[in-house]
Design a protein around this motif. Structure first.
Motif, PDB file in Angstrom:
ATOM      1  N   UNK A 160       0.846  -1.192   0.000  1.00  0.00           N
ATOM      2  CA  UNK A 160       0.000   0.000   0.000  1.00  0.00           C
ATOM      3  C   UNK A 160       0.881   1.240   0.000  1.00  0.00           C
ATOM      4  N   UNK A 161       0.285   2.384  -0.289  1.00  0.00           N
ATOM      5  CA  UNK A 161       1.061   3.622  -0.357  1.00  0.00           C
ATOM      6  C   UNK A 161       0.576   4.658   0.652  1.00  0.00           C
ATOM      7  N   UNK A 162      -0.208   4.218   1.617  1.00  0.00           N
ATOM      8  CA  UNK A 162      -0.626   5.065   2.731  1.00  0.00           C
ATOM      9  C   UNK A 162      -0.136   4.455   4.039  1.00  0.00           C
ATOM     10  N   UNK A 163       0.356   5.250   4.962  1.00  0.00           N
ATOM     11  CA  UNK A 163       0.790   4.713   6.250  1.00  0.00           C
ATOM     12  C   UNK A 163      -0.394   4.385   7.152  1.00  0.00           C
ATOM     13  N   UNK A 164      -0.240   3.314   7.941  1.00  0.00           N
ATOM     14  CA  UNK A 164      -1.236   2.960   8.965  1.00  0.00           C
ATOM     15  C   UNK A 164      -2.643   2.802   8.388  1.00  0.00           C
ATOM     16  N   UNK A 165      -2.751   2.174   7.257  1.00  0.00           N
ATOM     17  CA  UNK A 165      -4.049   1.996   6.606  1.00  0.00           C
ATOM     18  C   UNK A 165      -4.816   0.827   7.225  1.00  0.00           C
ATOM     19  N   UNK A 166      -6.119   0.764   7.017  1.00  0.00           N
ATOM     20  CA  UNK A 166      -6.901  -0.387   7.491  1.00  0.00           C
ATOM     21  C   UNK A 166      -6.367  -1.715   6.950  1.00  0.00           C
ATOM     22  N   UNK A 167      -5.892  -1.723   5.715  1.00  0.00           N
ATOM     23  CA  UNK A 167      -5.344  -2.947   5.138  1.00  0.00           C
ATOM     24  C   UNK A 167      -4.113  -3.409   5.904  1.00  0.00           C
ATOM     25  N   UNK A 168      -3.228  -2.481   6.232  1.00  0.00           N
ATOM     26  CA  UNK A 168      -1.997  -2.834   6.942  1.00  0.00           C
ATOM     27  C   UNK A 168      -2.288  -3.494   8.285  1.00  0.00           C
ATOM     28  N   UNK A 169      -3.376  -3.083   8.917  1.00  0.00           N
ATOM     29  CA  UNK A 169      -3.719  -3.620  10.238  1.00  0.00           C
ATOM     30  C   UNK A 169      -4.201  -5.067  10.171  1.00  0.00           C
ATOM     31  N   UNK A 170      -4.543  -5.553   8.985  1.00  0.00           N
ATOM     32  CA  UNK A 170      -5.100  -6.907   8.859  1.00  0.00           C
ATOM     33  C   UNK A 170      -4.078  -7.951   8.420  1.00  0.00           C
ATOM     34  N   UNK A 171      -2.833  -7.537   8.161  1.00  0.00           N
ATOM     35  CA  UNK A 171      -1.842  -8.487   7.643  1.00  0.00           C
ATOM     36  C   UNK A 171      -0.638  -8.590   8.567  1.00  0.00           C
ATOM     37  N   UNK A 172       0.151  -9.635   8.341  1.00  0.00           N
ATOM     38  CA  UNK A 172       1.352  -9.843   9.145  1.00  0.00           C
ATOM     39  C   UNK A 172       2.546  -9.045   8.632  1.00  0.00           C
ATOM     40  N   UNK A 173       2.568  -8.788   7.327  1.00  0.00           N
ATOM     41  CA  UNK A 173       3.685  -8.052   6.734  1.00  0.00           C
ATOM     42  C   UNK A 173       3.119  -6.913   5.892  1.00  0.00           C
ATOM     43  N   UNK A 174       3.149  -5.709   6.434  1.00  0.00           N
ATOM     44  CA  UNK A 174       2.587  -4.546   5.744  1.00  0.00           C
ATOM     45  C   UNK A 174       3.706  -3.749   5.077  1.00  0.00           C
TER      46      UNK A 174
END
Length: 269
Positions: A160-174
């Protein structure tokens, strides 16, 4: 506001000369590799987990919508001809299905349950890795897919290209490649898309090298799908064995790959 939606550093684009437009786009593009460099440790930790899982029969599956989905499909589709791997080793799935590759499918990315349905069409096992690709990090199709995959015990990552996104919170390696505002405000097919492409290249290439699909620096398992690749393979064999061009090409065509031809030569030398 999301970084990917923030206002461009440039204004009055419609009044710029062609030369100025091109130079300014290029200036912004230079920011991308530096942003990717910052996230290499995260990419590395993900690849380190992908490789042993694929050695046990797992697959690498990309999910995305729009440009992100198309980039995943592009990377996945290049693996079989480049490395001679089965077509289901690396898969790219896009919201809306294959028709969305060329034409946007309305509201396809807004269904948080569809990605898992799409994954199940190909079957799945506990050694699979799911990487969600979404410049915004907010795409429901992608978030729902990685969330369900993680619940099922699959390895999950995202680009992703945004910090601390909802997607990042759902994965082990963001993997968060923050490239800043786009030249044309919100046009994430530009810097964000370039960043995603670079990261995908890094992941799949490194994985394939570690799975033994490259010898030295050569694509020894590439598919011989056209004359250019046959010529390339012939040169590889000549370089590895010292054979003349005619004999090297004969071995290549009879054995079907650079690896097999070279092994055959040394076995029967």
């Amino acid at each position: 506001m999301k970084v990917t939606e923030s206002t461009s550093h440039y204004d009055n684009l419609d009044e710029m000369s062609v030369q100025d437009l091109l130079e300014n786009i290029n200036k912004e593009d230079h920011r991308v590799p530096e942003a990717v460099k910052l996230v290499i440790p995260t990419i590395s930790s993900l690849v380190e987990e992908i490789v042993p899982r694929m050695e046990l029969g797992g697959r690498l599956i990309y999910i995305g919508a729009g440009t992100s989905g198309r980039l995943g499909i592009l990377d996945a589709s290049e693996c079989p001809p480049t490395y001679g791997v089965p077509h289901d080793w690396v898969l790219g799935l896009i919201a809306g299905g294959d028709s969305a590759i060329r034409k946007a499918v309305e509201n396809a990315e807004d269904d948080p349950t569809q990605a898992w349905v799409d994954i199940q069409e190909y079957g799945f096992n506990s050694n699979d890795t799911i990487i969600g690709i979404a410049a915004s990090g907010t795409t429901p199709y992608v978030i729902g897919g990685v969330k369900k995959a993680k619940l099922e015990g699959l390895l999950t990552g995202c680009i992703t290209c945004n910090p601390d996104s909802p997607l990042s919170k759902e994965v082990e390696h963001a993997i968060e490649v923050v490239v800043g505002p786009e030249f044309v405000t919100g046009s994430t097919r530009m810097k964000a898309g370039t960043a995603q492409k670079l990261v995908l290249n890094m992941i799949s290439t490194t994985v394939m090298i570690k799975l033994g699909r490259v010898k030295g620096n050569k694509m020894v398992d590439m598919q011989l799908s056209n004359a250019k690749l046959v010529d390339r393979g012939t040169r590889m064999i000549m370089e590895a064995t010292g054979l003349d061009e005619e004999t090297a090409k004969k071995f290549l065509l009879s054995e079907g790959s650079v690896r097999k031809a070279t092994e055959y030569y040394y076995k029967n030398k």
